[in-house]
Design an enzyme around this catalytic site. Sequence first.
Site, PDB file in Angstrom:
ATOM      1  N   GLU A 114      23.160  27.463  -1.344  1.00  0.00           N
ATOM      2  CA  GLU A 114      23.173  28.375  -0.178  1.00  0.00           C
ATOM      3  C   GLU A 114      24.561  28.987   0.009  1.00  0.00           C
ATOM      4  OE1 GLU A 114      20.323  29.032   0.890  1.00  0.00           O
ATOM      5  OE2 GLU A 114      19.057  27.245   0.750  1.00  0.00           O
ATOM      6  N   ALA A 115      25.190  29.349  -1.093  1.00  0.00           N
ATOM      7  CA  ALA A 115      26.571  29.833  -1.044  1.00  0.00           C
ATOM      8  C   ALA A 115      26.702  31.175  -0.334  1.00  0.00           C
ATOM      9  CB  ALA A 115      27.130  29.941  -2.466  1.00  0.00           C
ATOM     10  N   THR A 130      16.694  36.010  -5.757  1.00  0.00           N
ATOM     11  CA  THR A 130      16.092  36.193  -4.444  1.00  0.00           C
ATOM     12  C   THR A 130      15.703  34.828  -3.896  1.00  0.00           C
ATOM     13  OG1 THR A 130      13.974  36.430  -5.532  1.00  0.00           O
ATOM     14  CG2 THR A 130      15.095  38.467  -4.920  1.00  0.00           C
ATOM     15  N   MET A 131      15.178  34.822  -2.691  1.00  0.00           N
ATOM     16  CA  MET A 131      14.569  33.597  -2.189  1.00  0.00           C
ATOM     17  C   MET A 131      13.379  33.298  -3.106  1.00  0.00           C
ATOM     18  SD  MET A 131      14.512  34.649   1.833  1.00  0.00           S
ATOM     19  CE  MET A 131      15.196  33.262   2.714  1.00  0.00           C
ATOM     20  N   ASP A 132      12.966  32.044  -3.124  1.00  0.00           N
ATOM     21  CA  ASP A 132      11.763  31.652  -3.888  1.00  0.00           C
ATOM     22  C   ASP A 132      11.927  31.739  -5.395  1.00  0.00           C
ATOM     23  OD1 ASP A 132      10.379  31.205  -1.582  1.00  0.00           O
ATOM     24  OD2 ASP A 132       9.384  33.148  -1.566  1.00  0.00           O
ATOM     25  N   GLY A 186      13.711  29.574  -7.147  1.00  0.00           N
ATOM     26  CA  GLY A 186      13.953  28.238  -7.699  1.00  0.00           C
ATOM     27  C   GLY A 186      15.413  27.847  -7.805  1.00  0.00           C
ATOM     28  N   LYS A 187      16.270  28.461  -6.990  1.00  0.00           N
ATOM     29  CA  LYS A 187      17.710  28.153  -7.059  1.00  0.00           C
ATOM     30  C   LYS A 187      17.998  26.686  -6.774  1.00  0.00           C
ATOM     31  CE  LYS A 187      19.011  30.974  -3.963  1.00  0.00           C
ATOM     32  NZ  LYS A 187      17.649  31.492  -3.736  1.00  0.00           N
TER      33      LYS A 187
END
Length: 224
Positions: free
Chosen positions: A87-88, A10-12, A14-15
């Site tokens: 951001e793929a 998900t967002m947040d 740490g990707k």
Amino acid sequence: MAELVFFSGTMDCGKSTLALQMDHNHRARGRSGLIYTKMDRMGESVLSSRLGLSTDAGEVTDDVDFWDAVVEYATAGHRVDYLICDEAQFYTPGQVEQLAKIVDEMGIDVFAFGITADFRTQLFPGSRRMIELADRVQVLQVEALCWCGRRATHNARVVDGVMVVEGEQVVVGDTKPGQAGLVEYEVLCRRHFMRRMNSAAARAAATSPDTLPFDLDLCPVPPC
Ligand SMILES: [Zn+2]
């Protein structure tokens, strides 16, 4: 054997931090790579993490052809062992196919990072193609948390404090001139996503004497 790996979360979760860490690890072992991102929160041509690290990156517009870009770079005498693609989810399906071809035909590792589903719980086209083509899909282990403390699995769009489930698939958070409404994103567990209960709504419900009990004993609102 080169691989196409899709790290999803998900967002947040740490990707981008992991993307930067992976680049560092490979560089430390003498490998050479290219970094790409698209619509990073810090602006164009930069890959940044919420922890404050950042690095230069190629900006992936729809007309970028990864195959041509890597051929050109290699032809200029540079070595390419791997690509980091952040951001793929925003890449086109065709660009994801180019990345798979780079893995297969050039023996270059591609490490892609992205969120899978949008604020309507629908897969992004880029993420769908990644899941279809990747050698491995790895769900990131750093878990983002819903306001209730459960594991957050869904990305909610919040406009002027109210969660919405309709609208264009891609709207980067922040206020834009001429656009009504502040767009923000919040990660939620599925239960609270389905109830449209983001943290602001939960706070309002907790403080309003008129609100009927909302199964809150199952999911207590944490004290402010
Ligand atoms: Zn929750």
